[in-house]
Scaffold this motif. Structure first.
Motif, PDB file in Angstrom:
ATOM      1  N   HIS A  69       3.535  17.432  18.974  1.00  0.00           N
ATOM      2  CA  HIS A  69       3.434  16.000  19.273  1.00  0.00           C
ATOM      3  C   HIS A  69       1.996  15.495  19.216  1.00  0.00           C
ATOM      4  CE1 HIS A  69       1.578  16.233  23.279  1.00  0.00           C
ATOM      5  NE2 HIS A  69       2.344  17.285  23.519  1.00  0.00           N
ATOM      6  N   GLY A  70       1.856  14.172  19.309  1.00  0.00           N
ATOM      7  CA  GLY A  70       0.544  13.539  19.271  1.00  0.00           C
ATOM      8  C   GLY A  70       0.210  12.810  20.557  1.00  0.00           C
ATOM      9  N   PHE A  71      -0.572  11.740  20.442  1.00  0.00           N
ATOM     10  CA  PHE A  71      -1.077  10.977  21.591  1.00  0.00           C
ATOM     11  C   PHE A  71      -0.470   9.589  21.620  1.00  0.00           C
ATOM     12  CE2 PHE A  71      -4.039   7.850  23.325  1.00  0.00           C
ATOM     13  CZ  PHE A  71      -4.421   8.417  24.526  1.00  0.00           C
ATOM     14  N   PRO A  72      -0.009   9.119  22.777  1.00  0.00           N
ATOM     15  CA  PRO A  72       0.185   9.861  24.023  1.00  0.00           C
ATOM     16  C   PRO A  72       1.662  10.254  24.116  1.00  0.00           C
ATOM     17  CG  PRO A  72       0.216   7.510  24.480  1.00  0.00           C
ATOM     18  CD  PRO A  72       0.162   7.676  22.981  1.00  0.00           C
ATOM     19  N   ASP A  73       1.968  11.478  23.900  1.00  0.00           N
ATOM     20  CA  ASP A  73       3.363  11.896  23.796  1.00  0.00           C
ATOM     21  C   ASP A  73       3.555  13.217  24.523  1.00  0.00           C
ATOM     22  OD1 ASP A  73       6.038  11.799  23.025  1.00  0.00           O
ATOM     23  OD2 ASP A  73       5.592  11.376  20.923  1.00  0.00           O
ATOM     24  N   LEU A  74       4.755  13.759  24.404  1.00  0.00           N
ATOM     25  CA  LEU A  74       5.154  15.000  25.063  1.00  0.00           C
ATOM     26  C   LEU A  74       6.162  15.706  24.163  1.00  0.00           C
ATOM     27  CD1 LEU A  74       5.932  13.415  28.563  1.00  0.00           C
ATOM     28  CD2 LEU A  74       3.918  14.816  28.055  1.00  0.00           C
ATOM     29  N   TRP A  75       6.580  16.887  24.581  1.00  0.00           N
ATOM     30  CA  TRP A  75       7.662  17.567  23.867  1.00  0.00           C
ATOM     31  C   TRP A  75       8.867  16.638  23.763  1.00  0.00           C
ATOM     32  CZ3 TRP A  75      12.687  18.212  25.214  1.00  0.00           C
ATOM     33  CH2 TRP A  75      13.033  17.942  26.543  1.00  0.00           C
TER      34      TRP A  75
ATOM     35  N   GLY B  85      21.501  25.535  13.459  1.00  0.00           N
ATOM     36  CA  GLY B  85      21.171  26.947  13.570  1.00  0.00           C
ATOM     37  C   GLY B  85      19.697  27.276  13.658  1.00  0.00           C
ATOM     38  N   PHE B  86      18.835  26.251  13.767  1.00  0.00           N
ATOM     39  CA  PHE B  86      17.405  26.499  13.903  1.00  0.00           C
ATOM     40  C   PHE B  86      17.030  26.648  15.378  1.00  0.00           C
ATOM     41  CE2 PHE B  86      17.679  24.354   9.801  1.00  0.00           C
ATOM     42  CZ  PHE B  86      16.820  25.114   9.021  1.00  0.00           C
ATOM     43  N   ARG B  87      15.943  27.327  15.606  1.00  0.00           N
ATOM     44  CA  ARG B  87      15.368  27.429  16.945  1.00  0.00           C
ATOM     45  C   ARG B  87      14.258  26.384  17.046  1.00  0.00           C
ATOM     46  NH1 ARG B  87      12.309  32.857  19.353  1.00  0.00           N
ATOM     47  NH2 ARG B  87      11.975  32.080  21.491  1.00  0.00           N
ATOM     48  N   ALA B  88      14.552  25.263  17.662  1.00  0.00           N
ATOM     49  CA  ALA B  88      13.584  24.180  17.793  1.00  0.00           C
ATOM     50  C   ALA B  88      12.667  24.464  18.975  1.00  0.00           C
ATOM     51  CB  ALA B  88      14.302  22.856  17.986  1.00  0.00           C
ATOM     52  N   VAL B  89      11.367  24.440  18.722  1.00  0.00           N
ATOM     53  CA  VAL B  89      10.371  24.795  19.738  1.00  0.00           C
ATOM     54  C   VAL B  89       9.366  23.649  19.851  1.00  0.00           C
ATOM     55  CG1 VAL B  89       8.631  26.473  20.435  1.00  0.00           C
ATOM     56  CG2 VAL B  89      10.641  27.236  19.127  1.00  0.00           C
ATOM     57  N   ALA B  90       9.325  23.000  21.009  1.00  0.00           N
ATOM     58  CA  ALA B  90       8.453  21.839  21.193  1.00  0.00           C
ATOM     59  C   ALA B  90       7.607  22.024  22.444  1.00  0.00           C
ATOM     60  CB  ALA B  90       9.278  20.556  21.304  1.00  0.00           C
ATOM     61  N   PRO B  91       6.323  22.337  22.283  1.00  0.00           N
ATOM     62  CA  PRO B  91       5.464  22.476  23.458  1.00  0.00           C
ATOM     63  C   PRO B  91       4.907  21.139  23.917  1.00  0.00           C
ATOM     64  CG  PRO B  91       4.221  23.002  21.484  1.00  0.00           C
ATOM     65  CD  PRO B  91       5.643  22.706  21.029  1.00  0.00           C
ATOM     66  N   ASP B  92       4.609  21.043  25.211  1.00  0.00           N
ATOM     67  CA  ASP B  92       3.634  20.062  25.668  1.00  0.00           C
ATOM     68  C   ASP B  92       2.280  20.627  25.277  1.00  0.00           C
ATOM     69  OD1 ASP B  92       5.333  18.215  26.899  1.00  0.00           O
ATOM     70  OD2 ASP B  92       5.284  19.249  28.827  1.00  0.00           O
TER      71      ASP B  92
ATOM     72  N   HIS C 162       3.738  24.535  28.577  1.00  0.00           N
ATOM     73  CA  HIS C 162       5.153  24.322  28.831  1.00  0.00           C
ATOM     74  C   HIS C 162       5.842  24.161  27.482  1.00  0.00           C
ATOM     75  CE1 HIS C 162       8.434  21.221  29.142  1.00  0.00           C
ATOM     76  NE2 HIS C 162       8.948  22.245  29.786  1.00  0.00           N
ATOM     77  N   VAL C 163       6.918  24.907  27.278  1.00  0.00           N
ATOM     78  CA  VAL C 163       7.617  24.906  25.996  1.00  0.00           C
ATOM     79  C   VAL C 163       9.090  24.593  26.228  1.00  0.00           C
ATOM     80  CG1 VAL C 163       8.226  26.268  23.956  1.00  0.00           C
ATOM     81  CG2 VAL C 163       6.012  26.618  25.076  1.00  0.00           C
ATOM     82  N   ALA C 164       9.598  23.626  25.479  1.00  0.00           N
ATOM     83  CA  ALA C 164      11.028  23.320  25.470  1.00  0.00           C
ATOM     84  C   ALA C 164      11.628  23.893  24.192  1.00  0.00           C
ATOM     85  CB  ALA C 164      11.248  21.814  25.534  1.00  0.00           C
ATOM     86  N   GLU C 165      12.802  24.484  24.314  1.00  0.00           N
ATOM     87  CA  GLU C 165      13.463  25.098  23.159  1.00  0.00           C
ATOM     88  C   GLU C 165      14.932  24.718  23.130  1.00  0.00           C
ATOM     89  OE1 GLU C 165      12.395  29.230  21.996  1.00  0.00           O
ATOM     90  OE2 GLU C 165      11.497  29.318  23.990  1.00  0.00           O
ATOM     91  N   ALA C 166      15.494  24.719  21.946  1.00  0.00           N
ATOM     92  CA  ALA C 166      16.920  24.497  21.765  1.00  0.00           C
ATOM     93  C   ALA C 166      17.364  25.276  20.532  1.00  0.00           C
ATOM     94  CB  ALA C 166      17.238  23.018  21.598  1.00  0.00           C
TER      95      ALA C 166
END
Length: 254
Positions: A36-42, A56-63, A20-24
């Motif tokens: 991310h690390g433990f115990p964390d999420l996007w 102006g960046f494309r921030a990409v944060a996966p679980d 699962h990937v969250a983007e902005a």
């Protein structure tokens, strides 16, 4: 609370494994991969994502594999560094950019170090939090070194036996767990008293900082209710397969 403009999608990174990937931010903006690390999420990167997107960046944060809405293979051996780095390599390929900025925290930092070692061609620049680079010791595997210095009651050793840590974690509801972790007043002790659980060892009154709302706690609690903690604990169970080892004196839980 989730910032406005966050997009969610699933990306297949390996056979039978989707992240699962969250983007902005703009899709054609330079990509910043947030690990991310433990115990964390996007979700732990939500404020940084908003700031990056505004610039102006494309921030990409996966679980990461085993967390949140990403797939969680049942075998502990499916969480080796080659699997974790492979997931990020596949995600970078999906983004369609030859290189990305990488930011890692805790276990995410350690995976980011490995990404730089194994695929430096994909990394434009790296920022890591909590875990400094440390070469593998000639004195033994990571767990051998930790056991020699700290004994079996070091929390990483206590996490090794499948099912044991999970049973201990199950003694508390998820809201309590995350309020305890986020409400710590002092660094967590690496050596756990024999008569105390991991959470009982933390110096915390369960009062969260003002920037963390009940809604935020509920988000973490709900996601870990879905997947449990086994996926994250399996990262520890594959420690001896890492090219470098976790410098436990710098862990996020200290």
């Amino acid at each position: 609370m989730e910032p406005e403009g966050v997009r969610h999608r699933m990306v297949e990174v390996a056979k039978g494994v989707r992240l699962h990937v969250a983007e902005a931010g703009p899709e054609d903006g330079p990509a910043v991969l947030l690990v991310h690390g433990f115990p964390d999420l996007w979700y732990g990167w939500r404020h940084q994502m908003a700031a990056l997107a505004a610039r102006g960046f494309r921030a990409v944060a996966p679980d990461m594999r085993g967390y949140g809405d990403s797939d969680a293979p049942p075998s502990a051996g499916s969480y080796s560094i080659f699997h974790l780095v492979g997931d990020l390599v596949a995600l970078v390929a999906d983004l369609g950019q030859p290189q990305v900025f990488v930011v890692g925290h805790d276990w995410g930092a350690l995976v980011a170090w490995q990404l730089c070692l194994l695929r430096p061609d994909l990394v434009r620049a790296l920022v890591n939090l909590s875990v400094a680079y440390h070469p593998r010791s000639s004195e033994g595997s990571p767990l051998q070194v930790i056991r020699a210095l700290c004994g079996e009651d070091h929390y990483m050793c206590r996490f090794q036996e499948p099912g044991v840590a999970e049973a201990e974690f199950a003694l508390y509801d998820n809201s309590h767990k995350f309020k305890t972790v986020f409400g710590m007043r002092k660094p967590a002790p690496p050596i756990l008293p024999k008569d105390k659980t991991f959470f009982d060892s933390l110096d915390s009154d369960g009062t969260c900082p003002p920037w963390l709302s009940e809604e935020d706690i509920s988000y973490y609690a709900d996601k870990f209710e879905k997947t449990g903690f086994t996926g994250g604990l399996n990262y520890y169970r594959c420690m001896d397969l890492y090219v470098t080892y976790v410098p436990f004196s710098l862990s996020w839980f200290y």
